[in-house]
Enzyme design. Structure first.
Site, PDB file in Angstrom:
ATOM      1  N   LEU A 182       0.832  -1.202   0.000  1.00 21.77           N
ATOM      2  CA  LEU A 182       0.000   0.000   0.000  1.00 21.77           C
ATOM      3  C   LEU A 182       0.870   1.256   0.000  1.00 21.77           C
ATOM      4  CD1 LEU A 182      -2.828  -0.945   2.512  1.00 21.77           C
ATOM      5  CD2 LEU A 182      -2.498  -1.626   0.121  1.00 21.77           C
ATOM      6  N   ARG A 240       1.663  13.813   6.902  1.00 26.57           N
ATOM      7  CA  ARG A 240       2.508  14.134   8.055  1.00 26.57           C
ATOM      8  C   ARG A 240       3.972  14.372   7.676  1.00 26.57           C
ATOM      9  NH1 ARG A 240       0.102   9.147  11.463  1.00 26.57           N
ATOM     10  NH2 ARG A 240      -0.436   8.473   9.344  1.00 26.57           N
ATOM     11  N   GLN A 276      -5.761   3.408  -6.621  1.00 22.50           N
ATOM     12  CA  GLN A 276      -6.845   3.645  -5.669  1.00 22.50           C
ATOM     13  C   GLN A 276      -7.212   5.126  -5.839  1.00 22.50           C
ATOM     14  OE1 GLN A 276      -5.698   3.865  -1.561  1.00 22.50           O
ATOM     15  NE2 GLN A 276      -7.745   3.395  -0.782  1.00 22.50           N
ATOM     16  N   GLU A 325      -7.262   0.886  16.508  1.00 18.15           N
ATOM     17  CA  GLU A 325      -6.408   2.006  16.116  1.00 18.15           C
ATOM     18  C   GLU A 325      -6.306   3.000  17.272  1.00 18.15           C
ATOM     19  OE1 GLU A 325      -4.485   2.225  13.385  1.00 18.15           O
ATOM     20  OE2 GLU A 325      -5.203   0.172  13.176  1.00 18.15           O
ATOM     21  N   ASN A 379       5.850   7.961   9.254  1.00 20.94           N
ATOM     22  CA  ASN A 379       4.739   8.882   9.016  1.00 20.94           C
ATOM     23  C   ASN A 379       5.205  10.331   8.959  1.00 20.94           C
ATOM     24  OD1 ASN A 379       2.888   6.766   9.013  1.00 20.94           O
ATOM     25  ND2 ASN A 379       2.720   6.818  11.238  1.00 20.94           N
ATOM     26  N   ARG A 395      35.655  14.988  -9.905  1.00 18.02           N
ATOM     27  CA  ARG A 395      34.260  15.154 -10.312  1.00 18.02           C
ATOM     28  C   ARG A 395      33.883  14.140 -11.382  1.00 18.02           C
ATOM     29  NH1 ARG A 395      34.453  20.970 -12.211  1.00 18.02           N
ATOM     30  NH2 ARG A 395      32.364  20.466 -12.955  1.00 18.02           N
ATOM     31  N   TYR A 444      44.108  21.961 -11.925  1.00 22.96           N
ATOM     32  CA  TYR A 444      42.780  21.658 -12.446  1.00 22.96           C
ATOM     33  C   TYR A 444      42.929  20.968 -13.795  1.00 22.96           C
ATOM     34  CZ  TYR A 444      38.305  21.971 -14.741  1.00 22.96           C
ATOM     35  OH  TYR A 444      37.179  21.647 -15.416  1.00 22.96           O
ATOM     36  N   ASN A 495      54.352  14.099 -15.291  1.00 24.78           N
ATOM     37  CA  ASN A 495      54.337  14.903 -14.072  1.00 24.78           C
ATOM     38  C   ASN A 495      53.608  16.208 -14.338  1.00 24.78           C
ATOM     39  OD1 ASN A 495      55.440  15.319 -11.266  1.00 24.78           O
ATOM     40  ND2 ASN A 495      56.127  17.179 -12.304  1.00 24.78           N
TER      41      ASN A 495
HETATM   42  C1  UD1 Z   1      -1.339   1.592  10.013  1.00 27.76           C
HETATM   43  C2  UD1 Z   1      -2.273   0.615  10.709  1.00 27.76           C
HETATM   44  C3  UD1 Z   1      -1.826   0.477  12.164  1.00 27.76           C
HETATM   45  C4  UD1 Z   1      -0.397  -0.011  12.222  1.00 27.76           C
HETATM   46  C5  UD1 Z   1       0.531   0.894  11.384  1.00 27.76           C
HETATM   47  C6  UD1 Z   1       1.860   0.222  11.212  1.00 27.76           C
HETATM   48  C7  UD1 Z   1      -4.433   0.785   9.608  1.00 27.76           C
HETATM   49  C8  UD1 Z   1      -5.818   1.326   9.697  1.00 27.76           C
HETATM   50  N1  UD1 Z   1      -3.613   1.087  10.627  1.00 27.76           N
HETATM   51  O1  UD1 Z   1      -1.488   2.880  10.602  1.00 27.76           O
HETATM   52  O2  UD1 Z   1      -2.643  -0.444  12.834  1.00 27.76           O
HETATM   53  O3  UD1 Z   1       0.042  -0.045  13.550  1.00 27.76           O
HETATM   54  O4  UD1 Z   1       0.001   1.114  10.072  1.00 27.76           O
HETATM   55  O5  UD1 Z   1       2.770   1.039  10.558  1.00 27.76           O
HETATM   56  O6  UD1 Z   1      -4.136   0.088   8.667  1.00 27.76           O
HETATM   57  N2  UD1 Z   1      -2.672   3.793   2.358  1.00 27.76           N
HETATM   58  C9  UD1 Z   1      -3.238   3.612   1.117  1.00 27.76           C
HETATM   59  N3  UD1 Z   1      -4.517   4.023   0.910  1.00 27.76           N
HETATM   60  C10 UD1 Z   1      -5.268   4.587   1.877  1.00 27.76           C
HETATM   61  C11 UD1 Z   1      -4.698   4.750   3.157  1.00 27.76           C
HETATM   62  C12 UD1 Z   1      -3.387   4.348   3.367  1.00 27.76           C
HETATM   63  O7  UD1 Z   1      -2.593   3.104   0.202  1.00 27.76           O
HETATM   64  O8  UD1 Z   1      -6.425   4.901   1.596  1.00 27.76           O
HETATM   65  C13 UD1 Z   1      -1.278   3.368   2.575  1.00 27.76           C
HETATM   66  C14 UD1 Z   1      -0.368   4.522   2.975  1.00 27.76           C
HETATM   67  O9  UD1 Z   1       0.192   5.126   1.825  1.00 27.76           O
HETATM   68  C15 UD1 Z   1       0.673   3.824   3.854  1.00 27.76           C
HETATM   69  C16 UD1 Z   1      -0.054   2.627   4.416  1.00 27.76           C
HETATM   70  O10 UD1 Z   1      -1.239   2.453   3.645  1.00 27.76           O
HETATM   71  O11 UD1 Z   1       1.768   3.383   3.082  1.00 27.76           O
HETATM   72  C17 UD1 Z   1      -0.439   2.797   5.880  1.00 27.76           C
HETATM   73  O12 UD1 Z   1      -1.237   3.955   6.029  1.00 27.76           O
HETATM   74  P1  UD1 Z   1      -0.975   4.995   7.196  1.00 27.76           P
HETATM   75  O13 UD1 Z   1      -1.955   6.093   7.048  1.00 27.76           O
HETATM   76  O14 UD1 Z   1       0.440   5.340   7.263  1.00 27.76           O
HETATM   77  O15 UD1 Z   1      -1.399   4.102   8.446  1.00 27.76           O
HETATM   78  P2  UD1 Z   1      -0.923   4.258   9.947  1.00 27.76           P
HETATM   79  O16 UD1 Z   1      -1.664   5.369  10.568  1.00 27.76           O
HETATM   80  O17 UD1 Z   1       0.523   4.281  10.018  1.00 27.76           O
HETATM   81 CA    CA Z   2       2.181   4.528   8.518  1.00 24.68          CA
END
Ligand code: UD1
Ligand code: CA
Length: 476
Positions: free
Chosen positions: A9, A16, A86, A171, A242, A347, A380, A391
């Protein structure tokens, strides 16, 4: 044969991070975050064969779920992965569902879906393999990776019943004060039974924050009395990035890991606290890195070298037995036993053949310097080709740029370029030629000629015996 698909994902905005750059492209020890995850995934089969000889897996390209800045991420990783979009980022559960069509089109059809997040770059292949192994051997519906920490911060909390069975993942935002104190957290690596996953994802409720949480699947599986198993990993491997504070923490952890890898492989690192090595660097045995050394990009260092102190080498190839002190090298190639520095700069396109000595305050760019040649002080050399055993005395400058174009300077073998010579390119200095101190060379110099003056003119053609005297003087 167990088949699994991997879904990563990476569609989130990474708000953040407060950055124009998509989160998964932020560099960590020289590679984008996502590249670290991909490398770990790539190496799962080798780790799995280490854990168990009985489990065979078929590997396919991972499916990366993209949303924000999808084009930029796709361009960075190309054909290494499959991609799926997505369109709207409605949560991690929604994101996995976006990958369904791509996963179902894989051959052979996977039974297991391994899901990980693009922002957990320290995850190792062995940890991923452990989750997969546990899932297969326990015939589980869900297996996920947890970590135990006294500072569970923004991780999801793993809620267990009195018998220790997993009930749900809560969460942080939704956790009760009591749940917030739970020290076992969700690391964000899961194996799912594919059929169950697709079916159940469709029934996921949208929560109060308007998202579909992947983690809510655990609660559903709990209610259904499905087999849920966990693997307890270390937080060091599962730190999620994050924000930039976490990025720096991960950098520190990974840097230490990289340094240890080199030390165990026979590299002396005098001061690990001030030595920075990208994940992309290789170093030969018995090389010594002195404090303040930074090795970045695709850099290869041979064995028995001595690098530093305070030296930066980027995207370069360094042969065996080189000594580089207090210098900066970029896109440079050194053959063996080259000595550089202190205070020199090589370089892009600098190539120094074996036994070259390049001393204080020199700069070489886009140039070939032949074997055994000395460039000791304040020089240079840009866009030049220099022969062997030549040399280059103090203050020699190639005047390679006429304000519009760059021009080449060619210096032959066994030549002697006197102090403060200016070589106005394009110009060629023949083998065994000699320029007097302060010469401004505007025309080609024949082999064995001695030129002097401004502009330089031929004073005489030297006998080869004289030239060889020069050669032996130089060596003294
Ligand atoms: C998430 C987990 C949390 C876990 C943590 C570990 C969920 C709801 N929570 O929280 O339990 O402890 O990771 O690191 O899963 N992403 C998408 N599409 C979306 C939302 C997010 O692709 O719609 C991807 C983000 O780009 C990211 C990953 O999913 O790479 C995790 O999302 P993020 O928002 O960072 O979740 P956390 O709050 O870290
Ligand atoms: Ca995360």
């Amino acid at each position: 044969m167990n088949t699994y698909a991997t879904v990563i994902l990476a569609a989130g905005k990474g708000t953040r991070m407060r950055s124009k750059l998509p989160k998964v492209l932020h560099p960590l020890a020289g590679l984008p975050l996502l590249a670290h995850v991909l490398n770990a995934i790539d190496a799962i089969p080798s780790a799995l064969s280490f854990i168990s000889q009985d489990i065979a897996v078929s590997t396919q390209k991972p499916v990366v779920v993209l949303g924000h800045e999808a084009k930029q991420i796709e361009a960075a990783f190309g054909e290494q992965c499959l991609y799926t979009l997505q369109e709207e980022q409605l949560g991690t559960g929604h994101a996995v569902l976006a990958a369904q069509a791509t996963v179902d089109a894989l051959y052979p059809l996977p039974q297991i879906v391994l899901v990980c997040y693009g922002d957990t770059p320290l995850i190792s292949n062995s940890m991923l393999a452990s989750v997969l192994h546990e899932h297969i051997t326990q015939h589980a519906t869900i297996t996920f990776l947890t970590a135990t920490t006294e500072q569970p911060s923004d991780f999801g909390r793993v809620v267990r019943d009195s018998q220790g069975r997993v009930r749900e993942i809560v969460e942080m935002k939704r956790a009760t004060p009591e749940q917030k104190r739970i020290q076992e957290v969700n690391s964000g690596v899961y194996c799912f039974d594919r059929a169950w996953l697709w079916e159940t994802l469709r029934t996921l409720p949208r929560n109060a924050s308007g998202e579909y949480y992947l983690t809510d699947l655990i609660g559903i599986a709990g209610v259904q009395e499905r087999v849920i198993t966990t693997v307890n990993g270390t937080l060091d491997e599962t730190i999620g990035i994050n924000d930039r504070v976490q990025l720096a923490e991960a950098e520190q952890l990974l840097r230490r890991r990289i340094l240890e890898r080199h030390m165990y492989a026979g590299v002396t690192i005098v001061d690990p606290a001030t030595t920075y090595i990208d994940d992309t660097v290789s170093i030969g045995m018995d090389t010594v890195l002195l404090p303040g050394t930074m090795l970045t990009g695709k850099t290869t260092i041979g064995s028995d070298c001595r690098i530093g102190p305070r030296t930066t080498i980027d995207a370069s190839t360094i042969g065996e037995r080189c000594i580089i002190r207090e210098s900066v090298l970029e896109e440079t190639t050194l053959e063996e036993n080259v000595h550089i520095g202190p205070f020199s700069h090589c370089r892009s396109g600098a190539y120094l053949a074996h036994n070259v000595r390049m001393g204080n305050f020199g700069e070489v760019k886009n140039s070939y310097i032949g074997a055994e040649t000395d460039v000791h002080h304040f020089s240079y050399l840009g866009d030049a080709t220099v022969g062997e055993h030549t040399n280059i005395a103090a203050g020699t400058i190639t005047s390679n740029f006429d304000g519009k174009q760059k021009h080449r300077t060619i210096i032959g073998a066994g030549a002697f370029i006197g102090c403060d010579t200016i070589l106005v390119a394009p110009v060629t200095v023949g083998d065994y030629a000699y320029t007097g101190a302060g010469a401004v060379v505007t025309r080609d110099v024949p082999p064995h000629a001695l030129v002097v003056g401004v502009p330089a003119h031929v004073l005489r053609i030297m006998q080869s015996s004289e030239a060889s005297n020069i050669e032996s003087d130089k060596k003294e």
